[in-house]
Scaffold this active site. Structure first.
Site, PDB file in Angstrom:
ATOM      1  N   ILE A 136      68.481 104.862  26.336  1.00  0.00           N
ATOM      2  CA  ILE A 136      68.151 105.445  27.644  1.00  0.00           C
ATOM      3  C   ILE A 136      69.236 104.975  28.612  1.00  0.00           C
ATOM      4  O   ILE A 136      69.014 104.125  29.493  1.00  0.00           O
ATOM      5  CB  ILE A 136      66.739 105.027  28.091  1.00  0.00           C
ATOM      6  CG1 ILE A 136      65.732 105.184  26.949  1.00  0.00           C
ATOM      7  CG2 ILE A 136      66.308 105.851  29.301  1.00  0.00           C
ATOM      8  CD1 ILE A 136      65.604 106.595  26.405  1.00  0.00           C
ATOM      9  N   HIS A 137      70.424 105.538  28.443  1.00  0.00           N
ATOM     10  CA  HIS A 137      71.633 105.037  29.101  1.00  0.00           C
ATOM     11  C   HIS A 137      71.462 104.868  30.609  1.00  0.00           C
ATOM     12  O   HIS A 137      71.737 103.805  31.175  1.00  0.00           O
ATOM     13  CB  HIS A 137      72.801 106.000  28.846  1.00  0.00           C
ATOM     14  CG  HIS A 137      73.115 106.220  27.411  1.00  0.00           C
ATOM     15  ND1 HIS A 137      73.915 105.366  26.681  1.00  0.00           N
ATOM     16  CD2 HIS A 137      72.753 107.206  26.550  1.00  0.00           C
ATOM     17  CE1 HIS A 137      74.040 105.813  25.449  1.00  0.00           C
ATOM     18  NE2 HIS A 137      73.338 106.932  25.349  1.00  0.00           N
ATOM     19  N   ASP A 138      71.026 105.941  31.267  1.00  0.00           N
ATOM     20  CA  ASP A 138      71.030 105.951  32.734  1.00  0.00           C
ATOM     21  C   ASP A 138      70.055 104.948  33.334  1.00  0.00           C
ATOM     22  O   ASP A 138      70.283 104.417  34.427  1.00  0.00           O
ATOM     23  CB  ASP A 138      70.696 107.356  33.244  1.00  0.00           C
ATOM     24  CG  ASP A 138      71.752 108.376  32.868  1.00  0.00           C
ATOM     25  OD1 ASP A 138      72.914 107.968  32.666  1.00  0.00           O
ATOM     26  OD2 ASP A 138      71.415 109.572  32.766  1.00  0.00           O
TER      27      ASP A 138
END
Length: 310
Positions: A238-240
């Site tokens: 969940i990069h962001d």
């Protein structure tokens, strides 16, 4: 005291979870969203942002639509990762409660920076076209902001679009080059965001009873099996959301000052983030790079947020 935050975004499954964390955290005041092309077209990312604000009960947050294409490169989108329309899950059709502001996102960024001079954090979690345009409108933007965090790049690890480049920087390399060169960002890239996963057993335990609960599960599991296998991962990154976690808790991200550049000269180096840790170019540091993260703390923040929404 709350910290004013403007989020430039291209929702996007991991963007949706980042927005949920930002909107639910009591230490942050989300003063606006600006939308950009990226995971899908800007028309669709704007539609998704409006729908997300409605499903999260935050129609008070203003939205301004921005760039519909990169500065020079051809438009590329990522529906093959995030789903048809750029996001998975069950989202309502936006209503008039989330009408758009009649101003371009780049101008909205400048206006917000001036209104909250010295206090505003800008989290840019999509391609950097809007931020580059805002910098052209207001060269003093770095001085007006309290912080600029960018989700993008792969400083010391492989990319996820090419061997050298991460998706947001590859999408608009000229914009990334301008922002990295001139805006003094903190770059939060694949070096740390690839580890921003959440436990599979916790995801499996989540409710499926409401549309929001089902959507949250979809956002948490947006990687297909072939993507998980390629990267040797059990669940999706969940990069962001790791960028927002870094704003919520300043201990989440460990950063280092570096001289940075972004490649634009060939297909091989398009969007590549180049750091100079040994100072061979003689360039002075022009920003910071996230080199480590407290993933346990990140997971605590994310699981508490999702559990609270369900």
């Amino acid at each position: 005291m709350t910290r004013p935050l403007l989020i430039d975004t291209d929702p996007g499954c991991d963007d949706a979870l980042a927005l949920a964390l930002a909107l639910e955290d009591p230490t942050l005041e989300v003063v606006g969203l600006t939308t950009v092309h990226g995971n899908t077209t800007v028309e669709a990312t704007t539609h998704n942002a409006r729908a997300l604000l409605e499903v999260l009960g935050r129609t008070d947050v203003p939205i301004a639509a921005g760039a519909d294409r990169p500065l020079l490169a051809d438009l590329e989108t990522a529906e093959h990762i995030h789903g048809e329309g750029g996001i998975r899950g069950e989202l309502p059709e936006p209503t008039s409660e989330t009408e758009l502001e009649g101003v371009h996102a780049a101008r909205r960024i400048v206006e917000a920076a001036r209104r909250h001079e010295g206090e505003l954090a800008l989290a840019a979690i999509g391609p950097l076209t809007n931020v580059a345009l805002a910098l052209a409108l207001e060269p003093r933007l770095p001085e007006l902001l309290d912080d600029l965090l960018v989700m993008g790049g792969a400083a010391f690890v492989p990319g996820n679009v090419t061997p050298l480049a991460e998706a947001n920087f590859h999408s608009d390399p000229e914009a990334a080059r301008r922002v990295v060169r001139d805006a003094e960002p903190t770059v939060v890239g694949l070096d740390v965001t690839r580890r921003a996963t959440l436990p599979a057993d916790w995801i499996d335990s989540l409710s499926r009873e409401s549309p929001l609960a089902r959507s949250l599960r979809e956002w948490l599991t947006y990687y297909d099996e072939d993507v998980l296998e390629r990267y040797g991962m059990e669940t999706a990154a969940i990069h962001d959301a790791l960028v927002i976690a870094g704003l919520v808790d300043g201990r989440v991200l460990e950063t280092e000052a570096h001289h940075m550049q972004v490649g634009t000269d060939s297909e091989l180096d398009r969007g590549a983030l180049v750091c100079d840790p040994y100072g061979v170019t003689g360039g002075e540091p022009n920003g910071r790079v996230a080199v480590d993260a407290d993933i346990d703390r990140y997971r605590e923040l994310m699981t508490e947020t999702v559990d609270g929404l369900i």
